[in-house]
Design a protein around this motif. Structure first.
Motif, PDB file in Angstrom:
ATOM      1  N   LEU A 175      27.036 -41.931  31.962  1.00  0.00           N
ATOM      2  CA  LEU A 175      26.245 -41.628  30.773  1.00  0.00           C
ATOM      3  C   LEU A 175      24.990 -42.492  30.772  1.00  0.00           C
ATOM      4  O   LEU A 175      25.080 -43.714  30.903  1.00  0.00           O
ATOM      5  N   VAL A 176      23.831 -41.858  30.619  1.00  0.00           N
ATOM      6  CA  VAL A 176      22.572 -42.598  30.622  1.00  0.00           C
ATOM      7  C   VAL A 176      21.677 -42.084  29.502  1.00  0.00           C
ATOM      8  O   VAL A 176      21.859 -40.988  28.974  1.00  0.00           O
TER       9      VAL A 176
ATOM     10  N   ALA B 239      27.728 -46.749  20.050  1.00  0.00           N
ATOM     11  CA  ALA B 239      28.615 -46.848  18.884  1.00  0.00           C
ATOM     12  C   ALA B 239      29.608 -45.691  18.815  1.00  0.00           C
ATOM     13  O   ALA B 239      30.580 -45.748  18.042  1.00  0.00           O
ATOM     14  N   LEU B 240      29.405 -44.654  19.648  1.00  0.00           N
ATOM     15  CA  LEU B 240      30.266 -43.482  19.605  1.00  0.00           C
ATOM     16  C   LEU B 240      31.285 -43.442  20.732  1.00  0.00           C
ATOM     17  O   LEU B 240      32.167 -42.577  20.735  1.00  0.00           O
ATOM     18  N   THR B 241      31.177 -44.339  21.712  1.00  0.00           N
ATOM     19  CA  THR B 241      32.083 -44.288  22.858  1.00  0.00           C
ATOM     20  C   THR B 241      32.273 -45.674  23.455  1.00  0.00           C
ATOM     21  O   THR B 241      31.379 -46.524  23.372  1.00  0.00           O
ATOM     22  N   VAL B 242      33.426 -45.881  24.063  1.00  0.00           N
ATOM     23  CA  VAL B 242      33.669 -47.139  24.770  1.00  0.00           C
ATOM     24  C   VAL B 242      33.131 -47.063  26.204  1.00  0.00           C
ATOM     25  O   VAL B 242      33.034 -48.086  26.884  1.00  0.00           O
ATOM     26  N   SER B 243      32.802 -45.856  26.653  1.00  0.00           N
ATOM     27  CA  SER B 243      32.195 -45.720  27.979  1.00  0.00           C
ATOM     28  C   SER B 243      30.786 -46.309  27.955  1.00  0.00           C
ATOM     29  O   SER B 243      30.063 -46.140  26.969  1.00  0.00           O
ATOM     30  N   PRO B 244      30.372 -47.005  29.018  1.00  0.00           N
ATOM     31  CA  PRO B 244      29.049 -47.626  29.006  1.00  0.00           C
ATOM     32  C   PRO B 244      27.925 -46.592  29.008  1.00  0.00           C
ATOM     33  O   PRO B 244      27.993 -45.587  29.723  1.00  0.00           O
TER      34      PRO B 244
ATOM     35  N   LEU C 299      24.941 -45.544  39.801  1.00  0.00           N
ATOM     36  CA  LEU C 299      25.957 -44.703  40.446  1.00  0.00           C
ATOM     37  C   LEU C 299      26.814 -45.499  41.432  1.00  0.00           C
ATOM     38  O   LEU C 299      27.991 -45.189  41.651  1.00  0.00           O
ATOM     39  N   GLN C 300      26.233 -46.524  42.026  1.00  0.00           N
ATOM     40  CA  GLN C 300      26.931 -47.289  43.028  1.00  0.00           C
ATOM     41  C   GLN C 300      27.877 -48.332  42.439  1.00  0.00           C
ATOM     42  O   GLN C 300      28.826 -48.783  43.087  1.00  0.00           O
ATOM     43  N   ARG C 301      27.620 -48.700  41.172  1.00  0.00           N
ATOM     44  CA  ARG C 301      28.465 -49.730  40.548  1.00  0.00           C
ATOM     45  C   ARG C 301      29.896 -49.244  40.387  1.00  0.00           C
ATOM     46  O   ARG C 301      30.154 -48.062  40.199  1.00  0.00           O
ATOM     47  N   LYS C 302      30.803 -50.202  40.414  1.00  0.00           N
ATOM     48  CA  LYS C 302      32.196 -49.877  40.145  1.00  0.00           C
ATOM     49  C   LYS C 302      32.334 -49.572  38.662  1.00  0.00           C
ATOM     50  O   LYS C 302      31.978 -50.380  37.819  1.00  0.00           O
ATOM     51  N   PRO C 303      32.802 -48.364  38.291  1.00  0.00           N
ATOM     52  CA  PRO C 303      32.892 -47.985  36.877  1.00  0.00           C
ATOM     53  C   PRO C 303      33.874 -48.862  36.118  1.00  0.00           C
ATOM     54  O   PRO C 303      34.841 -49.360  36.664  1.00  0.00           O
ATOM     55  N   VAL C 304      33.570 -48.999  34.828  1.00  0.00           N
ATOM     56  CA  VAL C 304      34.426 -49.793  33.947  1.00  0.00           C
ATOM     57  C   VAL C 304      35.687 -49.015  33.621  1.00  0.00           C
ATOM     58  O   VAL C 304      35.621 -47.828  33.334  1.00  0.00           O
TER      59      VAL C 304
ATOM     60  N   LEU D 176      37.691 -38.119  32.812  1.00  0.00           N
ATOM     61  CA  LEU D 176      37.199 -38.031  34.194  1.00  0.00           C
ATOM     62  C   LEU D 176      36.746 -39.380  34.729  1.00  0.00           C
ATOM     63  O   LEU D 176      36.418 -39.508  35.894  1.00  0.00           O
ATOM     64  N   ARG D 177      36.654 -40.377  33.860  1.00  0.00           N
ATOM     65  CA  ARG D 177      36.394 -41.779  34.197  1.00  0.00           C
ATOM     66  C   ARG D 177      35.288 -41.964  35.234  1.00  0.00           C
ATOM     67  O   ARG D 177      34.124 -41.764  34.948  1.00  0.00           O
ATOM     68  N   ALA D 178      35.650 -42.305  36.468  1.00  0.00           N
ATOM     69  CA  ALA D 178      34.659 -42.701  37.466  1.00  0.00           C
ATOM     70  C   ALA D 178      33.677 -41.590  37.798  1.00  0.00           C
ATOM     71  O   ALA D 178      32.619 -41.837  38.341  1.00  0.00           O
ATOM     72  N   LYS D 179      34.018 -40.360  37.469  1.00  0.00           N
ATOM     73  CA  LYS D 179      33.171 -39.241  37.844  1.00  0.00           C
ATOM     74  C   LYS D 179      32.001 -39.020  36.883  1.00  0.00           C
ATOM     75  O   LYS D 179      31.097 -38.265  37.182  1.00  0.00           O
TER      76      LYS D 179
END
Length: 408
Positions: free
Chosen positions: A183-184, A196-201, A403-408, A177-180
């Protein structure tokens, strides 16, 4: 005004917050209730609309000024099945099917480009439920608060458990789902664990506490007031209280205890009955035993009146995750005694305020020695910086900025 400023101030880009709370919230002192109340207060003050979906057994109508809609059949702590060996498999199946369906119904009813869904207190089963339940494509955005460690402490070392690969695979699936998806977490230690478990920030956000007037100096009672707040719970070290009370009284240390004695209704078993009886047996006339949960105001008064707070949490459960009570205690200038190999010990070392103990057979003597050595009256500047970072206003500005940042 720029588009970013409009977003952060509650402008045109997103004006609706939908909280998905998978816990059992209650009015009196529950962590999730206070968390939800502070989050919705921060967003409502900025002009957002808020609604909270929670466990269908919830009888409350509102949290703060936000409407509560009870829909979820099973919460994060529900056992579902009595046989412990089967529990992980049954919980996975139930949340991946029924909870996922309930999530899908909520999202379909609420999803717009202006909506932010906020799933708080998410455990591994609920990550899977979110993945399976989200419509594709999602119009709004989903924020997932990762607050529970997947690790266990064995011999002082953190080791993966069966939960760890479940988190890893579920987070990998959510990447579709990428940009949607955002994770915090609110712990820098959990941030490192989950990164360490995901490449998503994994982004760090403050804990949404009310703004506190941080105490910088603190006079102490001639007889130190030692408190343990919140319900009795083995994972929070309640079983050590009789030993500590007996040791402090036996050594004639000028101190008195204020102890919360209530347990959650599902926990009123023989174990907690025996523990309550042991605490009563070790209490003296000057000690205060609190039999019922405290409203928020009374809870704060108790911390402000106490000199020392005991936070003897199990390192296997709290190695990386936060304690809201520690934050409240630091704001009140209450000296924390915490267990080693926990996030709380990390904070105590970083701020230079508090004491750290091992949960062993010498615990009572260790606490007594700390009390004998004296409690400092001055509170380090680092404590003020720590408390002022974790505010609901800072939570709002940090989260909306992410939320406003451009997702990686």
């Amino acid at each position: 005004m720029s588009e970013t400023q409009k977003f952060i101030s509650g402008g045109i880009l997103s004006r609706r917050l939908v909280i998905l709370d998978f816990t059992r919230i209650d009015r009196l002192g529950g962590h999730s209730y206070e968390y939800d109340r502070n989050v919705v207060t921060a967003f409502l003050e900025k002009g957002w609309k808020c609604v909270v979906y929670t466990h269908r057994a919830c009888l409350l109508k509102f949290v703060g000024a936000a409407e509560i809609r009870p829909v979820f059949s099973y919460g994060a702590t529900d056992s579902i099945v009595r046989i412990k060996l089967l529990r992980p498999f049954v919980k996975f199946f139930v949340h991946a099917t029924r909870t996922a369906e309930e999530i899908r119904d909520v999202v379909l009813a609420e999803d717009t480009p202006d909506t932010v869904f906020f799933a708080q207190h998410v455990e591994q089963f609920h990550v899977w439920a979110l993945y399976r339940g989200l419509p594709k494509p999602l119009l709004g955005k989903l924020v997932i608060m990762l607050r529970i460690t997947s690790l266990r402490t064995v011999g002082g070392n953190a080791r993966p458990t069966w939960r760890t690969p479940l988190y890893r695979l579920a987070l990998h699936r959510l990447r579709r789902l990428r940009a949607k998806i955002v994770l915090v977490t609110d712990s820098e230690l959990l941030q490192k664990e989950y990164q360490a478990l995901t490449v998503s920030p994994i982004s760090l956000v403050p804990h949404p506490n009310p703004v506190q007037l941080v105490t910088t100096t603190r006079g102490h009672n001639a007889s130190l007031c030692i408190t343990a707040v919140g319900r009795l719970a083995i994972e929070k070290g309640s079983q050590y209280l009789p030993q500590i009370m007996a040791t402090v009284h036996r050594k004639s240390i000028p101190a008195r205890f204020t102890i919360h004695l209530h347990a959650n209704p599902p926990d009123t078993s023989q174990l907690y009955g025996a523990l309550q009886a042991s605490i009563r047996a070790n209490a003296r006339s000057e000690d205060v035993l609190v039999e019922t949960p405290l409203p928020t105001v009374e809870y704060w008064r108790q911390l402000e009146a106490a000199d020392v707070v005991l936070l003897l949490y199990d390192p296997s459960r709290y190695r990386n995750q936060i304690s809201g009570v520690l934050m409240d205690a630091l704001a009140a200038g209450c000296f924390p005694i915490v267990s080693d190999d926990t996030w709380m010990a990390h904070v105590v070392r970083d701020t230079g305020f508090g004491a750290i103990v091992r949960l062993d057979s010498d615990l009572g003597d260790s606490v007594a020695a700390i009390l004998k050595s004296g409690i400092p009256e001055s509170i380090p500047e680092k404590v003020r910086h720590f408390v002022q970072f974790h505010t609901r206003d800072n939570f709002f500005s940090t989260l909306t900025s992410i939320l406003q940042r451009k997702p990686v």
